[in-house]
Design an enzyme around this catalytic site. Structure first.
Site, PDB file in Angstrom:
ATOM      1  N   LYS A 152       0.848  -1.191   0.000  1.00  0.00           N
ATOM      2  CA  LYS A 152       0.000   0.000   0.000  1.00  0.00           C
ATOM      3  C   LYS A 152       0.880   1.237   0.000  1.00  0.00           C
ATOM      4  O   LYS A 152       1.860   1.305   0.731  1.00  0.00           O
ATOM      5  CB  LYS A 152      -0.870   0.000   1.275  1.00  0.00           C
ATOM      6  CG  LYS A 152      -1.920   1.072   1.295  1.00  0.00           C
ATOM      7  CD  LYS A 152      -3.127   0.640   0.509  1.00  0.00           C
ATOM      8  CE  LYS A 152      -4.125   1.779   0.339  1.00  0.00           C
ATOM      9  NZ  LYS A 152      -3.637   2.860  -0.530  1.00  0.00           N
TER      10      LYS A 152
ATOM     11  N   LYS B 123       5.211   1.844   8.632  1.00  0.00           N
ATOM     12  CA  LYS B 123       3.998   2.566   9.030  1.00  0.00           C
ATOM     13  C   LYS B 123       2.806   1.614   9.123  1.00  0.00           C
ATOM     14  O   LYS B 123       2.035   1.655  10.087  1.00  0.00           O
ATOM     15  CB  LYS B 123       3.712   3.685   8.028  1.00  0.00           C
ATOM     16  CG  LYS B 123       2.608   4.636   8.434  1.00  0.00           C
ATOM     17  CD  LYS B 123       2.358   5.682   7.352  1.00  0.00           C
ATOM     18  CE  LYS B 123       3.590   6.472   7.021  1.00  0.00           C
ATOM     19  NZ  LYS B 123       3.320   7.513   6.014  1.00  0.00           N
TER      20      LYS B 123
ATOM     21  N   LYS C 240       5.253   2.508  -2.802  1.00  0.00           N
ATOM     22  CA  LYS C 240       5.168   3.923  -3.162  1.00  0.00           C
ATOM     23  C   LYS C 240       5.358   4.049  -4.659  1.00  0.00           C
ATOM     24  O   LYS C 240       5.946   3.175  -5.302  1.00  0.00           O
ATOM     25  CB  LYS C 240       6.238   4.750  -2.433  1.00  0.00           C
ATOM     26  CG  LYS C 240       5.804   6.168  -2.146  1.00  0.00           C
ATOM     27  CD  LYS C 240       4.756   6.218  -1.042  1.00  0.00           C
ATOM     28  CE  LYS C 240       4.404   7.651  -0.666  1.00  0.00           C
ATOM     29  NZ  LYS C 240       3.495   7.711   0.495  1.00  0.00           N
TER      30      LYS C 240
ATOM     31  N   THR D 209      -5.028  12.107   7.025  1.00  0.00           N
ATOM     32  CA  THR D 209      -3.657  12.313   7.505  1.00  0.00           C
ATOM     33  C   THR D 209      -3.637  13.367   8.599  1.00  0.00           C
ATOM     34  O   THR D 209      -3.024  13.187   9.658  1.00  0.00           O
ATOM     35  CB  THR D 209      -2.736  12.726   6.354  1.00  0.00           C
ATOM     36  OG1 THR D 209      -2.742  11.696   5.359  1.00  0.00           O
ATOM     37  CG2 THR D 209      -1.305  12.933   6.844  1.00  0.00           C
TER      38      THR D 209
ATOM     39  N   ASN E 282      -2.870  19.844   1.613  1.00  0.00           N
ATOM     40  CA  ASN E 282      -4.078  19.265   2.190  1.00  0.00           C
ATOM     41  C   ASN E 282      -3.892  18.900   3.663  1.00  0.00           C
ATOM     42  O   ASN E 282      -4.685  19.294   4.518  1.00  0.00           O
ATOM     43  CB  ASN E 282      -4.492  18.026   1.393  1.00  0.00           C
ATOM     44  CG  ASN E 282      -5.764  17.384   1.944  1.00  0.00           C
ATOM     45  OD1 ASN E 282      -6.775  18.038   2.090  1.00  0.00           O
ATOM     46  ND2 ASN E 282      -5.683  16.104   2.271  1.00  0.00           N
TER      47      ASN E 282
ATOM     48  N   SER F 122      -7.227   4.740   4.262  1.00  0.00           N
ATOM     49  CA  SER F 122      -7.142   4.021   2.987  1.00  0.00           C
ATOM     50  C   SER F 122      -7.472   2.549   3.201  1.00  0.00           C
ATOM     51  O   SER F 122      -8.149   1.927   2.366  1.00  0.00           O
ATOM     52  CB  SER F 122      -5.738   4.160   2.393  1.00  0.00           C
ATOM     53  OG  SER F 122      -5.617   5.340   1.628  1.00  0.00           O
TER      54      SER F 122
END
Length: 431
Positions: free
Chosen positions: A68, A92, A104, A188, A219, A356
Site C-alpha cells: 500500500k 507505518k 510507493k 492524515t 491538504n 485508505s
C-alpha cells in the site's frame, strides 16, 4: 548508496535493533525491496508535441499483506526517493497493525505546468504502464504529494478499462461517488491531530498555552492547522513552497484557508498562489519558520527539512512529523541530546493509510461507513498505537522514533519468521 535517501532511511533501524530480538532471516529480508519498476510514459501534449515522463513504483515488502502506498507528482521524484518512501510505508503499516506491506510510486514532473487534460493523459498512461504491477490483492495506490481524488479516479477508471471489470479496491483516496471513503481526504491531518491530543497532556500542555508552527500548507498541513485552531491551539505560523506568514498572537487559520481555496488562489487543478501574499501578517521564509521559538513544530511538506546543517536553529520543544522523513537521521541524535521530542512520521501521519485501509475494506465488502464511524475507528487506532509506542519509549528509555521502529519490527519479524527461519530448519522443524 551512502549519500542516498534510502541509506539515510535505513539508519533508523540501527538503533531499534538494540532492543528487538529479531531473526537474521527477517533482517536480511527487510534490507531490500521486493520489486521495483521504472517506466516511461508517453503523453501527447495539448500543443500536439509528444513528451516522455519517467514513472516509478516500488513494492518494498508484502509479508503482512498486499502493499500500500501513494503516488506523488513532483520534480524531485526518483527511484531512490520512491524506494525510501516504500520502506517507510512498510513500517507505518506495521505500526498501525494494518494487513498491508509498504509501497510507493511517483512521476517526475512539475504538475503545475500541465493542463488538466495533460494530467489526465499522464495519469492514465501511468496505470497503463504499471497495470500488471498493481491490484486489490497485490498493490494499492493512493494520493500523495500533488495527487488528489480526481487523479485517483482517473487511475481506477483506467485500471477498470484494462481489466474490463469494475475494481474499486485497486485504488484508495478516490472521489466518494466512485467508492471513496468519507474522511479519507482529511485522514492524515485527523490522525496527526489525534496523536497530538494524546501526547500533549502527558506534558501538562493545554491547547490555549501551546504555540504551533506548520511548514507545508497543502491538504494535510492546512486541515491540521484548522483542527488545531478550532481546538484552541495558537497557530502562529504556516508556510507553503513559496514562503510563509507569522503572527505572534496567532493566525486566523480559516481565513488563510479560504484565501488559498478562493477564486484568487485556485483557478485550476493546482493552486498558483501562496499564503505569504496575505499582507497583514509578517512574511517569513520556510527556513525562518523552522527556527521559530514555538512549542510544537510540524513539518508537513517534504523530506529532509531538518538536517545537521540547520538542526541547531530549531527551538521548538516538540516536533510532530506529518511529512514523510522531514528530519534527517543525522539530526535525530542532536535533537534528542537537546531534549527536543520528535514524534515520528510512521506514527503521526499514519491516518492517511489507515483510512485508505478502511476504504479498501469498504470496497471489498460493499458496505460503507458514516464519517463518524470512520473517525471513531481512526481515533481508536491512533490512540491504541500511540499509547503502545509511548509505553515502549518510557520502559526502554528510548526516543519515540526508536520505539515506533521497535514496535513495527516486532510485528514484521513475527510475520517473516512464521514462514520459517534458519533456526527452524536447522533445529528440525516443529520438533
Amino acid at each position: 548508496m551512502s549519500d542516498s535517501l534510502f541509506a539515510d532511511a535505513s539508519k533508523r533501524l540501527e538503533e531499534a535493533m538494540k532492543y528487538v530480538a529479531i531473526s537474521d532471516d527477517a533482517l536480511e529480508h527487510l534490507k531490500y525491496p521486493k520489486s521495483s519498476l521504472a517506466v516511461s510514459i508517453p503523453v501527447r501534449m495539448d500543443d500536439g508535441s509528444l513528451k516522455i515522463f519517467q514513472g516509478y513504483r516500488v513494492r518494498y515488502d508484502d509479508t503482512r499483506g498486499p502493499t500500500k502506498g501513494g503516488v506523488r507528482y513532483h520534480p524531485n521524484v526518483c527511484m531512490d526517493e520512491v524506494q525510501s518512501l516504500a520502506f517507510w510505508m512498510t513500517f507505518k503499516c506495521a505500526v498501525l497493525n494494518l494487513p498491508f506491506g509498504g509501497a510507493k510510486g511517483g512521476i517526475t514532473l512539475n504538475p503545475k505546468e500541465l493542463s488538466k487534460m495533460e494530467l489526465e493523459r499522464l495519469s492514465r498512461g501511468y496505470v497503463d504502464a504499471i497495470a500488471d504491477f498493481i491490484g486489490p490483492d497485490i498493490d494499492i495506490p493512493a494520493p500523495d504529494v500533488y495527487t488528489n481524488p480526481m487523479i485517483m479516479g482517473w487511475m481506477m477508471d483506467q485500471y477498470n478499462i484494462i481489466r474490463r471489470q469494475i475494481t474499486p479496491a485497486v485504488v484508495t483516496g478516490k472521489p466518494i461517488s466512485m467508492g471513496g471513503s468519507l474522511g479519507r481526504d482529511t485522514a492524515t491531518a485527523t490522525g496527526a491531530f489525534y496523536a497530538i491530543q494524546i501526547i500533549m497532556p502527558k506534558f501538562d500542555k493545554l491547547p490555549e498555552d501551546t504555540t504551533v508552527a506548520i511548514q507545508g500548507f497543502g491538504n494535510a498541513g492546512a486541515w491540521l492547522a484548522e483542527l488545531l485552531f478550532t481546538a484552541g491551539y495558537k497557530v502562529v505560523a504556516v508556510s507553503d513552497s513559496q514562503g510563509g506568514i507569522y503572527a505572534k498572537n496567532g493566525l486566523d487559520i480559516p481565513r488563510i484557508r479560504q484565501y488559498k481555496t478562493s477564486s484568487k488562489g485556485i483557478k485550476a487543478l493546482y493552486c498558483q498562489d501562496t499564503v505569504c501574499d496575505i499582507a497583514d501578517n509578517q512574511s517569513i521564509t520556510n527556513e525562518e519558520l523552522l527556527a521559530l521559538d514555538v512549542d510544537i513544530l510540524i513539518p508537513a511538506a517534504l523530506e529532509n527539512q531538518i538536517t545537521q546543517e540547520n538542526v541547531n536553529d530549531v527551538k521548538a520543544k516538540f516536533i510532530f512529523e506529518v511529512a514523510n522523513g522531514p528530519v534527517a537521521s543525522g539530526a535525530d541524535k542532536i535533537l534528542e541530546e537537546r531534549g527536543i521530542y520528535v514524534f515520528p512520521d510512521i506514527l503521526v501521519n499514519a491516518g492517511g493509510v489507515t483510512v485508505s485501509y478502511f476504504e479498501w475494506v469498504q470496497n471489498r465488502s460493499g458496505l460503507y461507513w458514516t464519517l463518524e464511524e470512520v473517525n471513531q475507528r481512526l481515533r481508536q487506532k491512533m490512540v491504541e498505537e500511540t499509547e503502545h509506542i509511548w509505553k515502549i519509549s518510557q520502559e526502554l528509555a528510548i526516543s519515540m522514533r526508536t520505539a515506533a521502529y521497535v514496535h513495527a519490527l516486532h510485528r514484521l519479524g513475527e510475520a517473516i519468521n512464521a514462514k520459517g527461519t534458519r533456526d527452524y530448519y536447522i533445529n528440525g522443524g516443529m520438533s
